[in-house]
Design a protein around this motif. Structure first.
Motif, PDB file in Angstrom:
ATOM      1  N   VAL A  87     -13.708   0.507   4.088  1.00  0.00           N
ATOM      2  CA  VAL A  87     -13.818  -0.947   3.910  1.00  0.00           C
ATOM      3  C   VAL A  87     -12.750  -1.449   2.941  1.00  0.00           C
ATOM      4  N   TYR A  88     -12.510  -0.684   1.888  1.00  0.00           N
ATOM      5  CA  TYR A  88     -11.475  -1.064   0.907  1.00  0.00           C
ATOM      6  C   TYR A  88     -10.120  -1.206   1.598  1.00  0.00           C
ATOM      7  N   HIS A  89      -9.758  -0.236   2.426  1.00  0.00           N
ATOM      8  CA  HIS A  89      -8.437  -0.269   3.056  1.00  0.00           C
ATOM      9  C   HIS A  89      -8.357  -1.314   4.173  1.00  0.00           C
ATOM     10  N   ILE A  90      -9.489  -1.625   4.800  1.00  0.00           N
ATOM     11  CA  ILE A  90      -9.505  -2.741   5.748  1.00  0.00           C
ATOM     12  C   ILE A  90      -9.246  -4.042   4.994  1.00  0.00           C
ATOM     13  N   THR A  91      -9.882  -4.165   3.838  1.00  0.00           N
ATOM     14  CA  THR A  91      -9.738  -5.372   3.022  1.00  0.00           C
ATOM     15  C   THR A  91      -8.297  -5.569   2.556  1.00  0.00           C
ATOM     16  N   THR A  92      -7.608  -4.463   2.292  1.00  0.00           N
ATOM     17  CA  THR A  92      -6.211  -4.551   1.836  1.00  0.00           C
ATOM     18  C   THR A  92      -5.225  -4.491   3.005  1.00  0.00           C
ATOM     19  N   ASP A  93      -5.758  -4.602   4.232  1.00  0.00           N
ATOM     20  CA  ASP A  93      -4.940  -4.629   5.460  1.00  0.00           C
ATOM     21  C   ASP A  93      -4.151  -3.348   5.684  1.00  0.00           C
ATOM     22  N   ASP A  94      -4.663  -2.247   5.181  1.00  0.00           N
ATOM     23  CA  ASP A  94      -4.041  -0.946   5.454  1.00  0.00           C
ATOM     24  C   ASP A  94      -4.847  -0.265   6.562  1.00  0.00           C
ATOM     25  N   ILE A  95      -4.639  -0.747   7.789  1.00  0.00           N
ATOM     26  CA  ILE A  95      -5.452  -0.298   8.909  1.00  0.00           C
ATOM     27  C   ILE A  95      -5.181   1.163   9.256  1.00  0.00           C
ATOM     28  N   ILE A  96      -3.948   1.586   9.092  1.00  0.00           N
ATOM     29  CA  ILE A  96      -3.625   2.981   9.418  1.00  0.00           C
ATOM     30  C   ILE A  96      -4.397   3.930   8.515  1.00  0.00           C
ATOM     31  N   ARG A  97      -4.434   3.625   7.227  1.00  0.00           N
ATOM     32  CA  ARG A  97      -5.190   4.454   6.282  1.00  0.00           C
ATOM     33  C   ARG A  97      -6.687   4.343   6.561  1.00  0.00           C
ATOM     34  N   ALA A  98      -7.135   3.142   6.881  1.00  0.00           N
ATOM     35  CA  ALA A  98      -8.556   2.937   7.185  1.00  0.00           C
ATOM     36  C   ALA A  98      -8.975   3.767   8.400  1.00  0.00           C
ATOM     37  N   ALA A 138      -4.733   0.627  14.617  1.00  0.00           N
ATOM     38  CA  ALA A 138      -3.727   1.422  13.900  1.00  0.00           C
ATOM     39  C   ALA A 138      -2.565   1.786  14.822  1.00  0.00           C
ATOM     40  N   ASP A 139      -2.876   2.147  16.058  1.00  0.00           N
ATOM     41  CA  ASP A 139      -1.823   2.494  17.017  1.00  0.00           C
ATOM     42  C   ASP A 139      -0.931   1.301  17.321  1.00  0.00           C
ATOM     43  N   GLU A 140      -1.528   0.127  17.423  1.00  0.00           N
ATOM     44  CA  GLU A 140      -0.731  -1.082  17.652  1.00  0.00           C
ATOM     45  C   GLU A 140       0.246  -1.307  16.505  1.00  0.00           C
ATOM     46  N   GLU A 141      -0.234  -1.093  15.276  1.00  0.00           N
ATOM     47  CA  GLU A 141       0.640  -1.274  14.109  1.00  0.00           C
ATOM     48  C   GLU A 141       1.732  -0.212  14.077  1.00  0.00           C
ATOM     49  N   LEU A 142       1.383   1.030  14.396  1.00  0.00           N
ATOM     50  CA  LEU A 142       2.378   2.109  14.416  1.00  0.00           C
ATOM     51  C   LEU A 142       3.460   1.832  15.460  1.00  0.00           C
ATOM     52  N   ARG A 143       3.051   1.384  16.639  1.00  0.00           N
ATOM     53  CA  ARG A 143       4.035   1.070  17.682  1.00  0.00           C
ATOM     54  C   ARG A 143       4.961  -0.069  17.249  1.00  0.00           C
ATOM     55  N   SER A 144       4.379  -1.060  16.560  1.00  0.00           N
ATOM     56  CA  SER A 144       5.193  -2.190  16.097  1.00  0.00           C
ATOM     57  C   SER A 144       6.244  -1.756  15.080  1.00  0.00           C
ATOM     58  N   LYS A 145       5.983  -0.624  14.430  1.00  0.00           N
ATOM     59  CA  LYS A 145       6.924  -0.093  13.445  1.00  0.00           C
ATOM     60  C   LYS A 145       7.839   0.980  14.034  1.00  0.00           C
ATOM     61  N   GLY A 146       7.726   1.175  15.350  1.00  0.00           N
ATOM     62  CA  GLY A 146       8.552   2.164  16.020  1.00  0.00           C
ATOM     63  C   GLY A 146       8.141   3.590  15.744  1.00  0.00           C
ATOM     64  N   LYS A 147       6.897   3.798  15.341  1.00  0.00           N
ATOM     65  CA  LYS A 147       6.400   5.140  15.030  1.00  0.00           C
ATOM     66  C   LYS A 147       5.493   5.658  16.149  1.00  0.00           C
ATOM     67  N   LYS A 148       5.281   6.963  16.128  1.00  0.00           N
ATOM     68  CA  LYS A 148       4.412   7.585  17.127  1.00  0.00           C
ATOM     69  C   LYS A 148       2.977   7.131  16.918  1.00  0.00           C
ATOM     70  N   ALA A 149       2.350   6.673  17.985  1.00  0.00           N
ATOM     71  CA  ALA A 149       0.965   6.182  17.911  1.00  0.00           C
ATOM     72  C   ALA A 149       0.027   7.206  18.545  1.00  0.00           C
ATOM     73  N   ASN A 150      -0.661   7.957  17.718  1.00  0.00           N
ATOM     74  CA  ASN A 150      -1.579   8.983  18.232  1.00  0.00           C
ATOM     75  C   ASN A 150      -2.955   8.926  17.578  1.00  0.00           C
ATOM     76  N   MET A 151      -3.256   7.797  16.945  1.00  0.00           N
ATOM     77  CA  MET A 151      -4.553   7.657  16.274  1.00  0.00           C
ATOM     78  C   MET A 151      -5.719   7.720  17.264  1.00  0.00           C
TER      79      MET A 151
END
Length: 422
Positions: A87-98, A138-151
């Protein structure tokens, strides 16, 4: 130094602890939601002022006040801390970590779950639903950053553990067994495989279920039956097992209507069920299409073309709606239904020729040409042979004379008596 934290966060931890001691699955599952729930709004701001070490201390402090040396609370403390961290990481918009932490939370809960009865199932459902939702984000965010999305792939492996712990429960009494969660989790896992475009992995689930000694599917909650059979129907559709697909999807649609399910869910079922019905010669009514305008936009041109034998309209509609039909997974079946349209055109030829029982194949070739389809004589002969073989037309071909000899009785049977099913 004494910890400083808000009353709401403390209340949340105390209420969670009490729900654990009471084995209250509904309340506990509600407190474990991390995607859109009331309790999150109350504790998010306070979480921003805590460290992970603080959260550990808060949880253990409140749990010890509830019941000292309580093994359930001791086992649950890391799970609750993990949830608060998500919940903390969702609140800080760190979806990948969440998403990563939610997977860890699932692993902690699954480890505890394997020694429990089915009282914990609703909690398992919630955390596995949320691990999927967060992985997708998280995968959507990773793809937007040009990273591998395997979450989502990682989430699928996590959900598979829950499936294993459900289906392999051999020690609990049946009424307390974790096996009652099998179909819910299997449907969630199949949904994940569909999204990953790894549909072939669904066969592993079905093989495991077939080899198990589960109670009959009809004994499970209706909602579990509906979701599981929906995916069975879609799998059968993709494997061109249309009779099985029709049985499963019809079951789903009938129960969804009774259940008052949301419109979009019905549209998903009807998008596959309508083409199956068309294959068996049953066209949707005007009333049904009026009720579902989105389906009318997709299917009405094809239905109109079939009714009138307008092959040109059918082909134009196939070309125009190709992308939409492919996205919905029904293009090949709608393409297959083209034979119905051609058959109506051929019947028109027969009627124009005053129901002659002997017609040159070249006449059908000319009719197709006028309808915007240029084919050679050999292809026309092949089309007619297939229609006769499938029962669309009653009669036989004379290859030597290039004639079609039609039955004197009902050479073009009603749609309801024919089928494109292999």
């Amino acid at each position: 130094m004494a910890l400083r934290y808000g009353v709401r966060l403390g209340e949340y931890v105390r209420e969670v602890g009490q729900a654990i001691l009471d084995q209250n699955p509904l309340l506990l599952a509600n407190y474990l939601k991390c995607v859109a729930d009331d309790h999150l709004a109350k504790i998010r701001n306070e979480l921003l002022h805590q460290t992970i070490s603080d959260l550990d201390n808060i949880v253990f402090s409140y749990f010890s006040r509830l019941e000292k040396n309580s093994k359930p609370l001791h086992d649950w403390a890391p799970i609750i801390v993990a949830h608060l961290s998500v919940v903390y990481h969702i609140t800080t918009d760190d979806i990948i970590r969440a998403a990563t932490l939610q997977r860890s939370l699932c692993d902690l809960l699954h480890d505890y779950f394997q020694s429990q009865s089915n009282w914990l199932l609703k909690c398992v459902y919630v955390v596995n639903r949320d691990v999927t939702a967060l992985a997708i984000q998280a995968d959507e965010e990773l793809r937007s950053k040009g990273k591998k999305a395997n979450m989502l792939e990682d989430a699928a492996r996590t959900i598979n553990k829950a499936f294993t712990y459900c289906i392999t429960d051999r020690f609990s009494l049946l009424e307390e067994s974790r096996r009652w969660g099998t179909y819910y989790i299997s449907a969630l896992l199949m949904k994940t495989y569909f999204r990953l475009k790894q549909i072939n992995l669904c066969s592993n689930i079905l093989k495991a279920i077939a080899a198990s000694d589960l109670p009959e599917l009809r004994e499970y909650p209706l909602s579990h039956q509906i979701t599981f059979r929906y995916f069975l129907g879609i799998l059968a559709f993709k494997n061109e097992e249309f009779i099985k697909a029709e049985i499963d999807l019809s079951f789903v649609l009938e129960r969804m209507i009774v259940d008052g399910s949301r419109l979009e869910k019905k549209l998903l079922v009807l998008t596959h069920l309508i083409p199956i019905k068309m294959l068996s010669g049953i066209l949707p009514t005007h009333r049904m299409l009026q009720k579902y305008p989105l389906l009318a936009d997709i299917f009405a041109p094809f239905i109109s073309a079939i009714k009138t034998g307008n092959v040109r309209l059918y082909d134009e509609s196939l070309n125009k709606e190709q992308k939409e039909l492919i996205q919905r997974g029904v293009y090949l079946v709608i393409e297959k239904c083209r034979s119905l349209c051609v058959r109506v055109l051929f019947k028109k030829v027969w009627l124009i020729l005053e129901k002659s029982s002997k017609i040159q194949m070249s006449v059908f070739q000319k009719a197709l040409h006028m309808a915007g389809t240029d084919v050679d004589g050999a292809e026309v002969e092949c089309m007619l042979a297939n229609m006769i073989d499938k029962g669309y037309i009653k009669g036989y071909l004379s290859h030597e004379l290039q004639y079609v000899v039609l039955s004197q009785r009902d050479p073009f049977p009603a749609f309801s008596s024919i089928s494109l099913f292999d």
